[in-house]
Design an enzyme around this catalytic site. Structure first.
Site, PDB file in Angstrom:
ATOM      1  N   ASN A  10      53.868  39.632  74.559  1.00  0.00           N
ATOM      2  CA  ASN A  10      54.976  40.392  73.974  1.00  0.00           C
ATOM      3  C   ASN A  10      54.770  41.863  74.325  1.00  0.00           C
ATOM      4  O   ASN A  10      53.881  42.513  73.781  1.00  0.00           O
ATOM      5  CB  ASN A  10      54.971  40.171  72.454  1.00  0.00           C
ATOM      6  CG  ASN A  10      55.947  41.089  71.731  1.00  0.00           C
ATOM      7  OD1 ASN A  10      56.846  41.659  72.348  1.00  0.00           O
ATOM      8  ND2 ASN A  10      55.766  41.228  70.427  1.00  0.00           N
ATOM      9  N   TRP A  11      55.610  42.346  75.221  1.00  0.00           N
ATOM     10  CA  TRP A  11      55.410  43.713  75.713  1.00  0.00           C
ATOM     11  C   TRP A  11      55.972  44.787  74.790  1.00  0.00           C
ATOM     12  O   TRP A  11      55.798  45.982  75.057  1.00  0.00           O
ATOM     13  CB  TRP A  11      56.029  43.851  77.117  1.00  0.00           C
ATOM     14  CG  TRP A  11      55.212  43.186  78.182  1.00  0.00           C
ATOM     15  CD1 TRP A  11      53.999  42.581  78.011  1.00  0.00           C
ATOM     16  CD2 TRP A  11      55.539  43.071  79.564  1.00  0.00           C
ATOM     17  NE1 TRP A  11      53.554  42.082  79.217  1.00  0.00           N
ATOM     18  CE2 TRP A  11      54.478  42.373  80.188  1.00  0.00           C
ATOM     19  CE3 TRP A  11      56.626  43.475  80.348  1.00  0.00           C
ATOM     20  CZ2 TRP A  11      54.475  42.075  81.556  1.00  0.00           C
ATOM     21  CZ3 TRP A  11      56.628  43.187  81.705  1.00  0.00           C
ATOM     22  CH2 TRP A  11      55.552  42.494  82.295  1.00  0.00           C
ATOM     23  N   LYS A  12      56.739  44.387  73.779  1.00  0.00           N
ATOM     24  CA  LYS A  12      57.322  45.364  72.845  1.00  0.00           C
ATOM     25  C   LYS A  12      58.100  46.428  73.640  1.00  0.00           C
ATOM     26  O   LYS A  12      58.720  46.087  74.644  1.00  0.00           O
ATOM     27  CB  LYS A  12      56.226  45.964  71.955  1.00  0.00           C
ATOM     28  CG  LYS A  12      55.347  44.862  71.358  1.00  0.00           C
ATOM     29  CD  LYS A  12      54.386  45.323  70.312  1.00  0.00           C
ATOM     30  CE  LYS A  12      53.598  44.125  69.814  1.00  0.00           C
ATOM     31  NZ  LYS A  12      52.756  44.423  68.662  1.00  0.00           N
ATOM     32  N   HIS A  95      59.392  38.554  64.211  1.00  0.00           N
ATOM     33  CA  HIS A  95      58.188  39.345  64.486  1.00  0.00           C
ATOM     34  C   HIS A  95      58.042  40.404  63.383  1.00  0.00           C
ATOM     35  O   HIS A  95      59.028  40.964  62.911  1.00  0.00           O
ATOM     36  CB  HIS A  95      58.281  40.013  65.860  1.00  0.00           C
ATOM     37  CG  HIS A  95      56.985  40.654  66.253  1.00  0.00           C
ATOM     38  ND1 HIS A  95      56.611  41.891  65.785  1.00  0.00           N
ATOM     39  CD2 HIS A  95      55.960  40.212  67.018  1.00  0.00           C
ATOM     40  CE1 HIS A  95      55.404  42.185  66.257  1.00  0.00           C
ATOM     41  NE2 HIS A  95      54.987  41.183  67.006  1.00  0.00           N
ATOM     42  N   GLU A  97      57.246  43.422  63.380  1.00  0.00           N
ATOM     43  CA  GLU A  97      57.856  44.734  63.632  1.00  0.00           C
ATOM     44  C   GLU A  97      59.367  44.684  63.380  1.00  0.00           C
ATOM     45  O   GLU A  97      59.952  45.657  62.889  1.00  0.00           O
ATOM     46  CB  GLU A  97      57.519  45.205  65.055  1.00  0.00           C
ATOM     47  CG  GLU A  97      56.072  45.673  65.122  1.00  0.00           C
ATOM     48  CD  GLU A  97      55.378  45.445  66.447  1.00  0.00           C
ATOM     49  OE1 GLU A  97      56.056  45.297  67.480  1.00  0.00           O
ATOM     50  OE2 GLU A  97      54.128  45.393  66.439  1.00  0.00           O
ATOM     51  N   GLU A 167      50.938  35.374  62.718  1.00  0.00           N
ATOM     52  CA  GLU A 167      50.427  36.710  63.043  1.00  0.00           C
ATOM     53  C   GLU A 167      50.184  37.487  61.749  1.00  0.00           C
ATOM     54  O   GLU A 167      51.126  38.051  61.178  1.00  0.00           O
ATOM     55  CB  GLU A 167      51.453  37.474  63.884  1.00  0.00           C
ATOM     56  CG  GLU A 167      51.755  36.817  65.217  1.00  0.00           C
ATOM     57  CD  GLU A 167      52.290  37.831  66.198  1.00  0.00           C
ATOM     58  OE1 GLU A 167      51.619  38.083  67.199  1.00  0.00           O
ATOM     59  OE2 GLU A 167      53.358  38.411  65.944  1.00  0.00           O
ATOM     60  N   GLY A 173      48.020  44.969  66.439  1.00  0.00           N
ATOM     61  CA  GLY A 173      47.883  46.324  66.992  1.00  0.00           C
ATOM     62  C   GLY A 173      46.797  47.148  66.326  1.00  0.00           C
ATOM     63  O   GLY A 173      46.721  48.356  66.526  1.00  0.00           O
ATOM     64  N   SER A 213      45.809  41.202  67.795  1.00  0.00           N
ATOM     65  CA  SER A 213      44.635  41.733  68.496  1.00  0.00           C
ATOM     66  C   SER A 213      43.862  40.681  69.295  1.00  0.00           C
ATOM     67  O   SER A 213      42.625  40.719  69.338  1.00  0.00           O
ATOM     68  CB  SER A 213      43.713  42.474  67.520  1.00  0.00           C
ATOM     69  OG  SER A 213      44.393  43.580  66.942  1.00  0.00           O
TER      70      SER A 213
HETATM   71  P1  PGA Z   1      48.608  42.855  69.424  1.00  0.00           P
HETATM   72  O1  PGA Z   1      50.141  42.414  69.079  1.00  0.00           O
HETATM   73  O2  PGA Z   1      48.046  41.785  70.302  1.00  0.00           O
HETATM   74  O3  PGA Z   1      48.749  44.185  70.110  1.00  0.00           O
HETATM   75  O4  PGA Z   1      47.899  42.934  68.109  1.00  0.00           O
HETATM   76  C1  PGA Z   1      50.445  41.078  68.783  1.00  0.00           C
HETATM   77  C2  PGA Z   1      51.915  40.937  68.487  1.00  0.00           C
HETATM   78  O5  PGA Z   1      52.523  41.843  67.906  1.00  0.00           O
HETATM   79  O6  PGA Z   1      52.523  39.904  68.839  1.00  0.00           O
END
Ligand code: PGA
Length: 251
Positions: A10-12, A95, A97, A167, A173, A213
């Site tokens: 997931n590149w966000k 997700h 976010e 998650e 992150g 992470s």
């Molecule tokens: P991260 O993000 O690997 O940078 O913790 C995971 C995600 O948000 O899917």
């Protein structure tokens, strides 16, 4: 049980179309016909370039969001038909976010999940608790409620299209990963919840990913857990070498 692992990046809000092309060209040469399905989830403007650059490879493409309606006056939004036409197979819904920064509540997550299914695409439904909820011992209640509401009105046949990603929000992150035991325990609980609501057959075939992470250094021990069927990777998926190493950790 024969579940093939899925490693998703997931590149966000990272990677321009130009950077995407360079990534894909390097990355496809680094992964073999390995033991895992591989999925890249770039931002919308980079999808078309990714599709061209991945042509002829086994890497699939996914989108980070969808609008719940099929078309209309929704400035800035993107429909399932558009995502399908540009070459996506999967779409993330729920997700953390999107939930925490953009206000997607469980009802919206459920509408988006149905929009993904209606477009003939595969939803990846993300669930997970915040740190206070884990400390309070309510992880399983939080996750069950997100599943219950996010999967409202989904029939057993449609469930075949669905992937779940667990998650923990405190691990996204932050560099702080759930231990393999913590991830396994919650993912096993998710599988039991699915058995209860959709039946044993679906519970044993659905893929449940861990995210938060995941890095080359911790992927193998997470992926070795019996109920963890892959990873949803943020930061470490932006580097082709690191992401290829995570794919290779599937064996
Ligand atoms: P991260 O993000 O690997 O940078 O913790 C995971 C995600 O948000 O899917």
């Amino acid at each position: 049980m024969g579940r093939r692992p899925l490693i998703a990046g997931n590149w966000k809000m990272h990677m321009t179309p130009t950077e995407t092309e360079a990534f894909c060209e390097a990355f496809v040469g680094m992964i073999g016909d390995g033991a895992a399905d591989v999925l890249l989830i770039p931002p919308f403007p980079s999808l078309d370039r990714a599709r061209s650059a991945l042509d002829g490879s086994s890497v699939s493409l996914g989108a980070q969001d969808i609008h719940p309606e099929p078309s209309g006056a929704f400035t800035g939004a993107v429909s399932g038909a558009m995502l399908r036409d540009v070459g996506c197979a999967y779409v993330l819904v729920g997700h953390s976010e999107r939930r925490h920064l953009f206000g997607d509540d469980d009802a919206m997550v459920n509408r988006k999940l149905h929009a993904v299914l209606a477009a003939g695409l595969k939803p990846i439904l993300c669930v997970g608790e915040v740190l206070e909820e884990r400390k309070a011992g309510s992880t399983e209640d939080v996750v069950s409620s997100q599943l219950d509401r996010g999967l409202a009105d989904v029939g057993p046949e449609a469930f075949e299209q669905i992937t779940i990603a667990y998650e923990p929000v405190w691990a996204i992150g932050t560099g702080e990963t759930a231990t393999p035991e913590q991830a396994q325990e919650t993912i096993a609980a998710i599988r039991s919840w699915i058995a209860e609501h959709f039946g044993e057959a679906h519970a044993s075939s659905v893929r449940i990913l861990y995210g938060g992470s995941v890095k080359p250094g911790n992927a193998a021990e997470l992926l070795a857990q019996p109920d963890i069927d892959g990873a949803l990777v943020g930061g470490a998926s932006l580097d082709p070498e690191a992401f290829a190493q995570i794919v290779a950790a599937c064996g």
